[in-house]
Scaffold this motif. Structure first.
Motif, PDB file in Angstrom:
ATOM      1  N   ARG A   6       0.846  -1.185   0.000  1.00 49.73           N
ATOM      2  CA  ARG A   6       0.000   0.000   0.000  1.00 49.73           C
ATOM      3  C   ARG A   6       0.889   1.247   0.000  1.00 49.73           C
ATOM      4  NH1 ARG A   6       1.066  -1.026   5.158  1.00 49.73           N
ATOM      5  NH2 ARG A   6       1.044   0.703   6.659  1.00 49.73           N
ATOM      6  N   PRO A   7       0.385   2.379  -0.464  1.00 45.89           N
ATOM      7  CA  PRO A   7       1.198   3.595  -0.472  1.00 45.89           C
ATOM      8  C   PRO A   7       1.744   3.930   0.914  1.00 45.89           C
ATOM      9  CG  PRO A   7      -0.775   3.917  -1.772  1.00 45.89           C
ATOM     10  CD  PRO A   7      -0.933   2.588  -1.093  1.00 45.89           C
ATOM     11  N   GLY A   8       3.067   4.174   0.974  1.00 39.03           N
ATOM     12  CA  GLY A   8       3.711   4.532   2.231  1.00 39.03           C
ATOM     13  C   GLY A   8       4.075   3.367   3.117  1.00 39.03           C
ATOM     14  N   SER A   9       3.844   2.140   2.659  1.00 37.45           N
ATOM     15  CA  SER A   9       4.143   0.971   3.499  1.00 37.45           C
ATOM     16  C   SER A   9       5.643   0.802   3.701  1.00 37.45           C
ATOM     17  CB  SER A   9       3.567  -0.290   2.864  1.00 37.45           C
ATOM     18  OG  SER A   9       4.095  -0.479   1.563  1.00 37.45           O
ATOM     19  N   ASP A  10       6.006   0.208   4.829  1.00 42.22           N
ATOM     20  CA  ASP A  10       7.414  -0.050   5.129  1.00 42.22           C
ATOM     21  C   ASP A  10       7.870  -1.331   4.443  1.00 42.22           C
ATOM     22  OD1 ASP A  10       7.659   2.183   6.816  1.00 42.22           O
ATOM     23  OD2 ASP A  10       6.857   1.053   8.519  1.00 42.22           O
ATOM     24  N   PRO A  11       9.090  -1.343   3.912  1.00 41.42           N
ATOM     25  CA  PRO A  11       9.597  -2.571   3.292  1.00 41.42           C
ATOM     26  C   PRO A  11       9.819  -3.668   4.320  1.00 41.42           C
ATOM     27  CG  PRO A  11      11.332  -0.916   3.421  1.00 41.42           C
ATOM     28  CD  PRO A  11      10.068  -0.242   3.848  1.00 41.42           C
ATOM     29  N   VAL A  12       9.784  -4.912   3.848  1.00 39.00           N
ATOM     30  CA  VAL A  12       9.986  -6.082   4.699  1.00 39.00           C
ATOM     31  C   VAL A  12      11.232  -6.810   4.214  1.00 39.00           C
ATOM     32  CG1 VAL A  12       9.022  -8.312   5.389  1.00 39.00           C
ATOM     33  CG2 VAL A  12       7.526  -6.316   5.195  1.00 39.00           C
ATOM     34  N   ALA A  13      12.084  -7.229   5.130  1.00 41.58           N
ATOM     35  CA  ALA A  13      13.288  -7.971   4.761  1.00 41.58           C
ATOM     36  C   ALA A  13      12.904  -9.298   4.117  1.00 41.58           C
ATOM     37  CB  ALA A  13      14.156  -8.223   5.983  1.00 41.58           C
ATOM     38  N   ALA A  14      13.751  -9.764   3.200  1.00 45.64           N
ATOM     39  CA  ALA A  14      13.456 -11.001   2.474  1.00 45.64           C
ATOM     40  C   ALA A  14      13.265 -12.180   3.418  1.00 45.64           C
ATOM     41  CB  ALA A  14      14.561 -11.294   1.468  1.00 45.64           C
ATOM     42  N   ASP A  15      14.098 -12.298   4.446  1.00 44.50           N
ATOM     43  CA  ASP A  15      13.966 -13.420   5.386  1.00 44.50           C
ATOM     44  C   ASP A  15      12.611 -13.415   6.079  1.00 44.50           C
ATOM     45  OD1 ASP A  15      16.465 -14.301   4.716  1.00 44.50           O
ATOM     46  OD2 ASP A  15      17.460 -13.580   6.542  1.00 44.50           O
ATOM     47  N   GLU A  16      12.163 -12.223   6.472  1.00 44.00           N
ATOM     48  CA  GLU A  16      10.865 -12.113   7.136  1.00 44.00           C
ATOM     49  C   GLU A  16       9.735 -12.419   6.155  1.00 44.00           C
ATOM     50  OE1 GLU A  16       7.657 -11.418   9.679  1.00 44.00           O
ATOM     51  OE2 GLU A  16       9.732 -11.996  10.035  1.00 44.00           O
ATOM     52  N   GLU A  17       9.867 -11.938   4.934  1.00 45.40           N
ATOM     53  CA  GLU A  17       8.837 -12.209   3.932  1.00 45.40           C
ATOM     54  C   GLU A  17       8.723 -13.703   3.666  1.00 45.40           C
ATOM     55  OE1 GLU A  17       7.671 -10.838  -0.632  1.00 45.40           O
ATOM     56  OE2 GLU A  17       9.283  -9.807   0.440  1.00 45.40           O
ATOM     57  N   MET A  18       9.858 -14.393   3.568  1.00 48.06           N
ATOM     58  CA  MET A  18       9.828 -15.846   3.363  1.00 48.06           C
ATOM     59  C   MET A  18       9.204 -16.552   4.560  1.00 48.06           C
ATOM     60  SD  MET A  18      13.342 -16.768   1.286  1.00 48.06           S
ATOM     61  CE  MET A  18      14.466 -15.668   2.122  1.00 48.06           C
ATOM     62  N   ARG A  19       9.487 -16.073   5.764  1.00 46.99           N
ATOM     63  CA  ARG A  19       8.908 -16.677   6.967  1.00 46.99           C
ATOM     64  C   ARG A  19       7.380 -16.581   6.939  1.00 46.99           C
ATOM     65  NH1 ARG A  19       7.064 -15.570  12.040  1.00 46.99           N
ATOM     66  NH2 ARG A  19       7.102 -13.312  11.737  1.00 46.99           N
ATOM     67  N   ARG A  20       6.876 -15.522   6.332  1.00 46.15           N
ATOM     68  CA  ARG A  20       5.437 -15.325   6.267  1.00 46.15           C
ATOM     69  C   ARG A  20       4.777 -16.177   5.173  1.00 46.15           C
ATOM     70  NH1 ARG A  20       4.876  -8.664   6.621  1.00 46.15           N
ATOM     71  NH2 ARG A  20       5.926  -8.400   8.634  1.00 46.15           N
ATOM     72  N   VAL A  21       5.401 -16.251   4.003  1.00 47.14           N
ATOM     73  CA  VAL A  21       4.695 -16.831   2.857  1.00 47.14           C
ATOM     74  C   VAL A  21       4.969 -18.306   2.615  1.00 47.14           C
ATOM     75  CG1 VAL A  21       4.534 -14.595   1.701  1.00 47.14           C
ATOM     76  CG2 VAL A  21       6.449 -16.119   1.155  1.00 47.14           C
ATOM     77  N   VAL A  22       6.177 -18.783   2.910  1.00 47.89           N
ATOM     78  CA  VAL A  22       6.505 -20.172   2.572  1.00 47.89           C
ATOM     79  C   VAL A  22       5.592 -21.168   3.287  1.00 47.89           C
ATOM     80  CG1 VAL A  22       8.275 -21.965   2.752  1.00 47.89           C
ATOM     81  CG2 VAL A  22       8.860 -19.721   1.809  1.00 47.89           C
ATOM     82  N   PRO A  23       5.348 -21.028   4.597  1.00 53.09           N
ATOM     83  CA  PRO A  23       4.432 -21.984   5.250  1.00 53.09           C
ATOM     84  C   PRO A  23       3.022 -21.947   4.665  1.00 53.09           C
ATOM     85  CG  PRO A  23       5.720 -20.798   6.891  1.00 53.09           C
ATOM     86  CD  PRO A  23       5.948 -20.106   5.590  1.00 53.09           C
ATOM     87  N   VAL A  24       2.571 -20.757   4.261  1.00 48.78           N
ATOM     88  CA  VAL A  24       1.238 -20.646   3.666  1.00 48.78           C
ATOM     89  C   VAL A  24       1.194 -21.382   2.329  1.00 48.78           C
ATOM     90  CG1 VAL A  24      -0.502 -19.042   2.769  1.00 48.78           C
ATOM     91  CG2 VAL A  24       0.781 -18.459   4.840  1.00 48.78           C
ATOM     92  N   ILE A  25       2.204 -21.168   1.499  1.00 54.10           N
ATOM     93  CA  ILE A  25       2.246 -21.838   0.197  1.00 54.10           C
ATOM     94  C   ILE A  25       2.306 -23.348   0.375  1.00 54.10           C
ATOM     95  CG2 ILE A  25       3.640 -22.163  -1.888  1.00 54.10           C
ATOM     96  CD1 ILE A  25       4.417 -19.161  -1.570  1.00 54.10           C
ATOM     97  N   GLU A  26       3.136 -23.808   1.299  1.00 47.34           N
ATOM     98  CA  GLU A  26       3.235 -25.244   1.545  1.00 47.34           C
ATOM     99  C   GLU A  26       1.892 -25.818   2.000  1.00 47.34           C
ATOM    100  OE1 GLU A  26       7.973 -25.550   2.786  1.00 47.34           O
ATOM    101  OE2 GLU A  26       6.437 -25.331   4.349  1.00 47.34           O
ATOM    102  N   ALA A  27       1.169 -25.065   2.829  1.00 50.15           N
ATOM    103  CA  ALA A  27      -0.119 -25.545   3.340  1.00 50.15           C
ATOM    104  C   ALA A  27      -1.202 -25.543   2.268  1.00 50.15           C
ATOM    105  CB  ALA A  27      -0.556 -24.681   4.520  1.00 50.15           C
ATOM    106  N   LEU A  28      -1.089 -24.645   1.280  1.00 49.83           N
ATOM    107  CA  LEU A  28      -2.120 -24.519   0.254  1.00 49.83           C
ATOM    108  C   LEU A  28      -1.812 -25.307  -1.008  1.00 49.83           C
ATOM    109  CD1 LEU A  28      -2.897 -20.668   0.420  1.00 49.83           C
ATOM    110  CD2 LEU A  28      -3.864 -22.520   1.795  1.00 49.83           C
ATOM    111  N   ALA A  29      -0.602 -25.849  -1.104  1.00 48.68           N
ATOM    112  CA  ALA A  29      -0.145 -26.464  -2.351  1.00 48.68           C
ATOM    113  C   ALA A  29      -1.003 -27.647  -2.790  1.00 48.68           C
ATOM    114  CB  ALA A  29       1.312 -26.887  -2.220  1.00 48.68           C
ATOM    115  N   GLY A  30      -1.680 -28.298  -1.865  1.00 47.89           N
ATOM    116  CA  GLY A  30      -2.479 -29.462  -2.223  1.00 47.89           C
ATOM    117  C   GLY A  30      -3.961 -29.197  -2.383  1.00 47.89           C
ATOM    118  N   LEU A  31      -4.357 -27.935  -2.460  1.00 45.58           N
ATOM    119  CA  LEU A  31      -5.781 -27.607  -2.503  1.00 45.58           C
ATOM    120  C   LEU A  31      -6.379 -27.642  -3.902  1.00 45.58           C
ATOM    121  CD1 LEU A  31      -6.132 -24.729   0.129  1.00 45.58           C
ATOM    122  CD2 LEU A  31      -6.522 -27.182   0.400  1.00 45.58           C
ATOM    123  N   GLY A  32      -5.532 -27.826  -4.922  1.00 44.75           N
ATOM    124  CA  GLY A  32      -6.071 -28.042  -6.257  1.00 44.75           C
ATOM    125  C   GLY A  32      -6.175 -26.822  -7.148  1.00 44.75           C
ATOM    126  N   VAL A  33      -5.683 -25.671  -6.692  1.00 51.18           N
ATOM    127  CA  VAL A  33      -5.648 -24.493  -7.568  1.00 51.18           C
ATOM    128  C   VAL A  33      -4.213 -23.972  -7.623  1.00 51.18           C
ATOM    129  CG1 VAL A  33      -8.028 -23.846  -7.062  1.00 51.18           C
ATOM    130  CG2 VAL A  33      -6.172 -22.846  -5.720  1.00 51.18           C
TER     131      VAL A  33
END
Length: 262
Positions: free
Chosen positions: A46-73
């Protein structure tokens, strides 16, 4: 494309934060509502948002992707960082949705090394600066030229044309007038033959048109999605999957699901 914001500061008010169970529940609801793809993001843009370090971003998204990978989309990773792209693709994502248009060093290579798709988006500036007096001589021409240039660079690097989508980047370094001009002229970009992704869901331009807050822009967002499809969008990125799918279904039955020149 249903939006899964794995962030604590989503502008739209429906982010799942760091709650994996909530992310899975939202994903399952979106799929039941008719989502064809899920877009997972771990950094607010969003406009004015603070950047997130790559390590933190991976900590947020990788578990979600792994959990959703078998849902069929198919799953998309909303990131501009090459290291996050690589981690997300390894975890099960099949599309990179890059707001930075593959400009970060190593981004093109990260995609080219796989068979993943990529969405190249236009943004003037950065999320921190993009809404500080954005200027264009001709917004449609400048956005189109940038996207075609980046698509050519991607193809030259070995990313096949059929793996590439384009996104004009509504709300990313554009005023309301710029956004409306882009929407009206979307067919010009569509005519170059690349599939188009459009994200207008709950954006501030809709708030300025309607006077409604982000959480009360469902009707405006659906109207914007239909207007985008009419002008050539192949996919719409939305917060309200069920409402959007219902509107599209009525269009299809009514026989007016066609692109227009106006």
């Amino acid at each position: 494309m249903g939006i899964i914001n794995a962030t604590p500061d989503s502008f739209s008010g429906d982010g799942v934060g760091f709650d994996l169970a909530r992310a899975v529940a939202q994903a399952e609801k979106f799929i039941a509502d008719g989502a064809d793809m899920l877009d997972i993001g771990g950094e607010s843009t969003r406009p004015g948002s603070d950047p997130v370090a790559a390590d933190e971003e991976m900590r947020r998204v990788v578990p979600v992707i792994e959990a959703l990978a078998g849902l069929g989309v198919p799953l998309s990773i909303d990131t501009w960082k090459p290291e996050v792209m690589r981690a997300a693709l390894a975890a099960g994502a099949t599309l990179v949705n890059d707001i930075n248009g593959l400009r970060a060093p190593g981004a093109i290579e990260a995609v080219a090394a796989t068979d993943a798709g990529v969405c190249i988006m236009h943004m003037q500036g950065t999320p921190q600066t993009m809404q500080i007096e954005p200027r264009y001589a001709d917004v449609c021409a400048e956005v189109t030229d940038f996207l075609l240039q980046q698509a050519r660079l991607a193809e030259d690097a070995g990313i096949a044309r059929e793996r590439i989508m384009l996104d004009p980047g509504f709300g990313f370094g554009k005023t309301s007038d710029h956004n409306l001009t882009l929407l009206k002229g979307l067919k010009v970009l569509a005519d170059y033959g690349y599939p188009l992704l459009v994200g207008l869901s709950r954006k501030s331009v809709l708030g300025r048109l309607t006077g409604r807050p982000a959480t009360d822009r469902v009707a405006a967002s659906v109207a914007a999605a239909l207007a985008s499809i009419a002008r050539g969008a192949h996919m719409v990125r939305v917060h309200d999957v069920a409402a959007t799918r219902d509107a599209i279904a009525v269009w299809q039955v009514a026989g007016i699901f066609e692109r227009t020149d106006t």
